[in-house]
Design an enzyme around this catalytic site. Sequence first.
Site, PDB file in Angstrom:
ATOM      1  CD  GLU A   1      47.804  11.709  43.567  1.00 29.87           C
ATOM      2  OE1 GLU A   1      49.013  11.953  43.714  1.00 29.87           O
ATOM      3  OE2 GLU A   1      47.261  11.640  42.454  1.00 29.87           O
TER       4      GLU A   1
ATOM      5  CG  HIS B   1      51.585   9.259  43.695  1.00 35.90           C
ATOM      6  ND1 HIS B   1      51.029   9.916  42.619  1.00 35.90           N
ATOM      7  CD2 HIS B   1      52.000   8.068  43.205  1.00 35.90           C
ATOM      8  CE1 HIS B   1      51.116   9.161  41.542  1.00 35.90           C
ATOM      9  NE2 HIS B   1      51.707   8.027  41.866  1.00 35.90           N
TER      10      HIS B   1
ATOM     11  CG  ASN C   1      52.306  13.583  42.881  1.00 36.91           C
ATOM     12  OD1 ASN C   1      52.711  12.447  43.142  1.00 36.91           O
ATOM     13  ND2 ASN C   1      51.024  13.857  42.673  1.00 36.91           N
TER      14      ASN C   1
ATOM     15  CG  ASP D   1      47.796   1.750  43.483  1.00 36.01           C
ATOM     16  OD1 ASP D   1      48.171   0.704  42.941  1.00 36.01           O
ATOM     17  OD2 ASP D   1      48.434   2.814  43.407  1.00 36.01           O
TER      18      ASP D   1
HETATM   19  C1  GLP Z   1      51.260   5.168  39.528  1.00 42.07           C
HETATM   20  C2  GLP Z   1      51.022   4.115  40.630  1.00 42.07           C
HETATM   21  C3  GLP Z   1      52.140   4.083  41.619  1.00 42.07           C
HETATM   22  C4  GLP Z   1      53.468   4.134  40.882  1.00 42.07           C
HETATM   23  C5  GLP Z   1      53.615   5.476  40.220  1.00 42.07           C
HETATM   24  C6  GLP Z   1      54.915   5.646  39.447  1.00 42.07           C
HETATM   25  O1  GLP Z   1      50.391   6.248  39.581  1.00 42.07           O
HETATM   26  N1  GLP Z   1      49.791   4.226  41.339  1.00 42.07           N
HETATM   27  O2  GLP Z   1      52.039   2.933  42.442  1.00 42.07           O
HETATM   28  O3  GLP Z   1      54.530   3.950  41.782  1.00 42.07           O
HETATM   29  O4  GLP Z   1      52.516   5.768  39.397  1.00 42.07           O
HETATM   30  O5  GLP Z   1      54.843   5.060  38.195  1.00 42.07           O
HETATM   31  P1  GLP Z   1      56.072   4.805  37.262  1.00 42.07           P
HETATM   32  O6  GLP Z   1      56.794   3.638  37.858  1.00 42.07           O
HETATM   33  O7  GLP Z   1      55.476   4.472  35.931  1.00 42.07           O
HETATM   34  O8  GLP Z   1      56.889   6.048  37.262  1.00 42.07           O
END
Ligand code: GLP
Length: 241
Positions: A143, A138, A136, A67
């Site tokens: 989402e 995702h 959440n 992404d």
């Molecule tokens: C972001 C990314 C995801 C990631 C998630 C969790 O929004 N788009 O790909 O897995 O958040 O992030 P973290 O590893 O900092 O908890």
Amino acid sequence: MRVFKEKDYAAMCRRAANLMAAQVTVKPKSVLGLATGSTPLGMYELLGQWCAAGDVDFSNAISINLDEYKGLRPDNDQSYRYFMETNLFKHINIAPENTHVPDGTRDDAKAECARYDALIEELGPIDLQLLGLGHNGHIGFNEPGDVFVRDTHRVDLSQSTIDANQRFFASEADVPRQAYTMGIGAIMRAKHVLLIASGAAKADIIQQAFFGPITPHVPASILQLHRNMTLVGDEEALSKI
Ligand code: GLP
């Protein structure tokens, strides 16, 4: 599903880095689906060290990121292209032309999503898809919603995601409201999915995603249907399963 419950963040990173290193060792031309977020940072650091030591070789590997924020240029230090360059690509010997991230500067969402799907089609299927997990549920930026979206698409980020990612920006107002994300289809077509999670704050969502109902309201729950799924987490994140 294979589960590796590791004692702490460092051990989780080591396990995940080993799985990725094994993938490119066994298949040098692997297509790696890569993720951003804070969870993969330690794993990426280890891969950089091992590559410098000559223990792992990415010279033939191809990467496709999940992404990118819409509207951020690659040289913006909050863009996911910048994140990947700084935290992984410049520390390993992957060829720059073999690294792919959605282009957040393209305003024409339809064209950018079609370009990215064509790329995944041409290079894929992904051999190893690395995933983090949003609070959440995702994955990538898929989402929660009423449907699983198959293809690459532009998303309106949920307020909880904007809040969670605010820590990386000067203020909440600076967090982009939209992103491009690979869809659930490409993730599910990956030959192997590796989801990593760390910390007590992920314990509830890990439980819901892997042991609750399969629902687009918890996008990661679709991974229960994947035939080659590995979950690597530390004790805190896996404390409820
Ligand atoms: C972001 C990314 C995801 C990631 C998630 C969790 O929004 N788009 O790909 O897995 O958040 O992030 P973290 O590893 O900092 O908890």
